[in-house]
Write a protein that holds these residues in place. Structure first.
Motif, PDB file in Angstrom:
ATOM      1  N   GLN A   1       0.827  -1.207   0.000  1.00 42.80           N
ATOM      2  CA  GLN A   1       0.000   0.000   0.000  1.00 42.80           C
ATOM      3  C   GLN A   1       0.865   1.263   0.000  1.00 42.80           C
ATOM      4  O   GLN A   1       0.593   2.213  -0.737  1.00 42.80           O
ATOM      5  CB  GLN A   1      -0.934   0.009   1.211  1.00 42.80           C
ATOM      6  CG  GLN A   1      -2.055  -0.987   1.104  1.00 42.80           C
ATOM      7  CD  GLN A   1      -2.899  -1.063   2.371  1.00 42.80           C
ATOM      8  OE1 GLN A   1      -2.514  -0.553   3.424  1.00 42.80           O
ATOM      9  NE2 GLN A   1      -4.050  -1.708   2.272  1.00 42.80           N
ATOM     10  N   GLU A   2       1.899   1.277   0.830  1.00 47.01           N
ATOM     11  CA  GLU A   2       2.751   2.462   0.891  1.00 47.01           C
ATOM     12  C   GLU A   2       3.515   2.650  -0.416  1.00 47.01           C
ATOM     13  O   GLU A   2       3.686   3.769  -0.900  1.00 47.01           O
ATOM     14  CB  GLU A   2       3.718   2.419   2.075  1.00 47.01           C
ATOM     15  CG  GLU A   2       4.498   3.711   2.200  1.00 47.01           C
ATOM     16  CD  GLU A   2       5.039   3.991   3.573  1.00 47.01           C
ATOM     17  OE1 GLU A   2       5.597   5.084   3.745  1.00 47.01           O
ATOM     18  OE2 GLU A   2       4.920   3.142   4.469  1.00 47.01           O
ATOM     19  N   HIS A   3       3.988   1.556  -1.000  1.00 48.11           N
ATOM     20  CA  HIS A   3       4.674   1.643  -2.288  1.00 48.11           C
ATOM     21  C   HIS A   3       3.735   2.236  -3.344  1.00 48.11           C
ATOM     22  O   HIS A   3       4.124   3.141  -4.094  1.00 48.11           O
ATOM     23  CB  HIS A   3       5.169   0.262  -2.721  1.00 48.11           C
ATOM     24  CG  HIS A   3       5.731   0.247  -4.106  1.00 48.11           C
ATOM     25  ND1 HIS A   3       7.000   0.695  -4.395  1.00 48.11           N
ATOM     26  CD2 HIS A   3       5.185  -0.131  -5.293  1.00 48.11           C
ATOM     27  CE1 HIS A   3       7.211   0.587  -5.692  1.00 48.11           C
ATOM     28  NE2 HIS A   3       6.128   0.081  -6.263  1.00 48.11           N
ATOM     29  N   ALA A   4       2.529   1.738  -3.421  1.00 44.88           N
ATOM     30  CA  ALA A   4       1.554   2.236  -4.401  1.00 44.88           C
ATOM     31  C   ALA A   4       1.231   3.709  -4.161  1.00 44.88           C
ATOM     32  O   ALA A   4       1.132   4.494  -5.111  1.00 44.88           O
ATOM     33  CB  ALA A   4       0.280   1.395  -4.350  1.00 44.88           C
ATOM     34  N   ALA A   5       1.083   4.089  -2.894  1.00 46.38           N
ATOM     35  CA  ALA A   5       0.801   5.489  -2.576  1.00 46.38           C
ATOM     36  C   ALA A   5       1.974   6.383  -2.973  1.00 46.38           C
ATOM     37  O   ALA A   5       1.779   7.483  -3.504  1.00 46.38           O
ATOM     38  CB  ALA A   5       0.509   5.644  -1.080  1.00 46.38           C
ATOM     39  N   GLY A   6       3.181   5.916  -2.729  1.00 45.95           N
ATOM     40  CA  GLY A   6       4.364   6.687  -3.117  1.00 45.95           C
ATOM     41  C   GLY A   6       4.465   6.856  -4.624  1.00 45.95           C
ATOM     42  O   GLY A   6       4.776   7.935  -5.122  1.00 45.95           O
ATOM     43  N   GLU A   7       4.205   5.772  -5.359  1.00 47.50           N
ATOM     44  CA  GLU A   7       4.233   5.844  -6.824  1.00 47.50           C
ATOM     45  C   GLU A   7       3.171   6.813  -7.331  1.00 47.50           C
ATOM     46  O   GLU A   7       3.427   7.596  -8.255  1.00 47.50           O
ATOM     47  CB  GLU A   7       4.009   4.460  -7.427  1.00 47.50           C
ATOM     48  CG  GLU A   7       5.181   3.514  -7.253  1.00 47.50           C
ATOM     49  CD  GLU A   7       6.409   3.942  -8.037  1.00 47.50           C
ATOM     50  OE1 GLU A   7       6.301   4.215  -9.244  1.00 47.50           O
ATOM     51  OE2 GLU A   7       7.489   4.013  -7.419  1.00 47.50           O
ATOM     52  N   ALA A   8       1.986   6.764  -6.744  1.00 46.55           N
ATOM     53  CA  ALA A   8       0.902   7.657  -7.164  1.00 46.55           C
ATOM     54  C   ALA A   8       1.271   9.110  -6.890  1.00 46.55           C
ATOM     55  O   ALA A   8       1.016   9.995  -7.725  1.00 46.55           O
ATOM     56  CB  ALA A   8      -0.395   7.289  -6.437  1.00 46.55           C
ATOM     57  N   GLU A   9       1.875   9.370  -5.736  1.00 48.38           N
ATOM     58  CA  GLU A   9       2.271  10.745  -5.410  1.00 48.38           C
ATOM     59  C   GLU A   9       3.345  11.239  -6.374  1.00 48.38           C
ATOM     60  O   GLU A   9       3.296  12.368  -6.865  1.00 48.38           O
ATOM     61  CB  GLU A   9       2.771  10.855  -3.973  1.00 48.38           C
ATOM     62  CG  GLU A   9       3.149  12.281  -3.614  1.00 48.38           C
ATOM     63  CD  GLU A   9       3.583  12.467  -2.181  1.00 48.38           C
ATOM     64  OE1 GLU A   9       3.862  13.620  -1.831  1.00 48.38           O
ATOM     65  OE2 GLU A   9       3.650  11.500  -1.417  1.00 48.38           O
ATOM     66  N   TYR A  10       4.338  10.399  -6.660  1.00 53.86           N
ATOM     67  CA  TYR A  10       5.401  10.770  -7.590  1.00 53.86           C
ATOM     68  C   TYR A  10       4.814  11.104  -8.965  1.00 53.86           C
ATOM     69  O   TYR A  10       5.133  12.127  -9.568  1.00 53.86           O
ATOM     70  CB  TYR A  10       6.432   9.647  -7.713  1.00 53.86           C
ATOM     71  CG  TYR A  10       7.558   9.989  -8.659  1.00 53.86           C
ATOM     72  CD1 TYR A  10       8.683  10.657  -8.199  1.00 53.86           C
ATOM     73  CD2 TYR A  10       7.481   9.665 -10.013  1.00 53.86           C
ATOM     74  CE1 TYR A  10       9.710  10.994  -9.073  1.00 53.86           C
ATOM     75  CE2 TYR A  10       8.512  10.005 -10.889  1.00 53.86           C
ATOM     76  CZ  TYR A  10       9.619  10.668 -10.406  1.00 53.86           C
ATOM     77  OH  TYR A  10      10.628  11.013 -11.267  1.00 53.86           O
ATOM     78  N   ASN A  11       3.931  10.232  -9.454  1.00 55.42           N
ATOM     79  CA  ASN A  11       3.321  10.447 -10.767  1.00 55.42           C
ATOM     80  C   ASN A  11       2.462  11.700 -10.802  1.00 55.42           C
ATOM     81  O   ASN A  11       2.446  12.423 -11.798  1.00 55.42           O
ATOM     82  CB  ASN A  11       2.515   9.219 -11.190  1.00 55.42           C
ATOM     83  CG  ASN A  11       3.402   8.029 -11.494  1.00 55.42           C
ATOM     84  OD1 ASN A  11       4.574   8.174 -11.820  1.00 55.42           O
ATOM     85  ND2 ASN A  11       2.846   6.837 -11.365  1.00 55.42           N
ATOM     86  N   ALA A  12       1.747  11.975  -9.709  1.00 54.34           N
ATOM     87  CA  ALA A  12       0.924  13.186  -9.641  1.00 54.34           C
ATOM     88  C   ALA A  12       1.802  14.436  -9.664  1.00 54.34           C
ATOM     89  O   ALA A  12       1.484  15.420 -10.341  1.00 54.34           O
ATOM     90  CB  ALA A  12       0.059  13.168  -8.381  1.00 54.34           C
ATOM     91  N   ALA A  13       2.918  14.403  -8.933  1.00 51.74           N
ATOM     92  CA  ALA A  13       3.835  15.548  -8.922  1.00 51.74           C
ATOM     93  C   ALA A  13       4.456  15.749 -10.299  1.00 51.74           C
ATOM     94  O   ALA A  13       4.625  16.882 -10.755  1.00 51.74           O
ATOM     95  CB  ALA A  13       4.922  15.332  -7.869  1.00 51.74           C
ATOM     96  N   GLN A  14       4.789  14.650 -10.961  1.00 52.91           N
ATOM     97  CA  GLN A  14       5.374  14.739 -12.298  1.00 52.91           C
ATOM     98  C   GLN A  14       4.369  15.351 -13.280  1.00 52.91           C
ATOM     99  O   GLN A  14       4.728  16.234 -14.065  1.00 52.91           O
ATOM    100  CB  GLN A  14       5.788  13.345 -12.755  1.00 52.91           C
ATOM    101  CG  GLN A  14       6.551  13.320 -14.055  1.00 52.91           C
ATOM    102  CD  GLN A  14       7.035  11.920 -14.405  1.00 52.91           C
ATOM    103  OE1 GLN A  14       6.397  10.923 -14.037  1.00 52.91           O
ATOM    104  NE2 GLN A  14       8.143  11.841 -15.085  1.00 52.91           N
ATOM    105  N   ALA A  15       3.138  14.907 -13.231  1.00 50.83           N
ATOM    106  CA  ALA A  15       2.098  15.442 -14.119  1.00 50.83           C
ATOM    107  C   ALA A  15       1.853  16.918 -13.837  1.00 50.83           C
ATOM    108  O   ALA A  15       1.717  17.728 -14.764  1.00 50.83           O
ATOM    109  CB  ALA A  15       0.804  14.645 -13.957  1.00 50.83           C
ATOM    110  N   LYS A  16       1.811  17.275 -12.569  1.00 46.59           N
ATOM    111  CA  LYS A  16       1.597  18.676 -12.178  1.00 46.59           C
ATOM    112  C   LYS A  16       2.729  19.550 -12.716  1.00 46.59           C
ATOM    113  O   LYS A  16       2.496  20.626 -13.265  1.00 46.59           O
ATOM    114  CB  LYS A  16       1.505  18.792 -10.656  1.00 46.59           C
ATOM    115  CG  LYS A  16       1.255  20.191 -10.149  1.00 46.59           C
ATOM    116  CD  LYS A  16       1.146  20.173  -8.619  1.00 46.59           C
ATOM    117  CE  LYS A  16       0.895  21.543  -8.050  1.00 46.59           C
ATOM    118  NZ  LYS A  16       2.050  22.424  -8.119  1.00 46.59           N
ATOM    119  N   GLY A  17       3.963  19.096 -12.579  1.00 45.97           N
ATOM    120  CA  GLY A  17       5.106  19.850 -13.081  1.00 45.97           C
ATOM    121  C   GLY A  17       5.067  20.011 -14.591  1.00 45.97           C
ATOM    122  O   GLY A  17       5.398  21.073 -15.127  1.00 45.97           O
TER     123      GLY A  17
END
Length: 108
Positions: A46-62
């Motif tokens: 769960q934590e791995h998936a949440a971390g990946e989702a956060e990274y991808n969201a930050a990348q998309a936002k940037g």
């Protein structure tokens, strides 16, 4: 373990925080696999998936922010060129270049 996809104080997704939680989740899951602790395995996943989702969201936002700067900079540059305002034209060119760099950094 955190189940949040966004672990920053500001409420904005963050690449560094996302990577941290992705790696931490993988470590926790590995410990669970080695010890047979299913709660650790699940928590790590769960934590791995949440971390990946956060990274991808930050990348998309940037990437989107970079696109906005690129477009706004191009507009300012053109308006400056048409009106003869060299300062606005230079500022627009700089903003365009900054946006282009930000898009390259955050390209998926």
């Amino acid at each position: 373990m955190s189940s949040s996809t966004n672990n920053t104080f500001s409420g904005e997704p963050n690449k560094t925080s996302g990577q941290f939680h992705s790696v931490k989740g993988t470590v926790v899951e590995t410990v669970g696999n080695l010890t047979g602790a299913t709660s650790w395995q699940q928590s790590g996943k769960q934590e791995h998936a949440a971390g990946e989702a956060e990274y991808n969201a930050a990348q998309a936002k940037g990437y989107v922010e970079g696109a906005a700067d690129r477009i706004g900079g191009k507009k300012d540059s053109i308006v400056g060129a048409v009106t003869g305002d060299k300062s606005q034209q230079a500022s627009g060119n700089a903003r365009h270049d900054k946006g282009e760099a930000q898009q390259q950094i955050n390209s998926p």
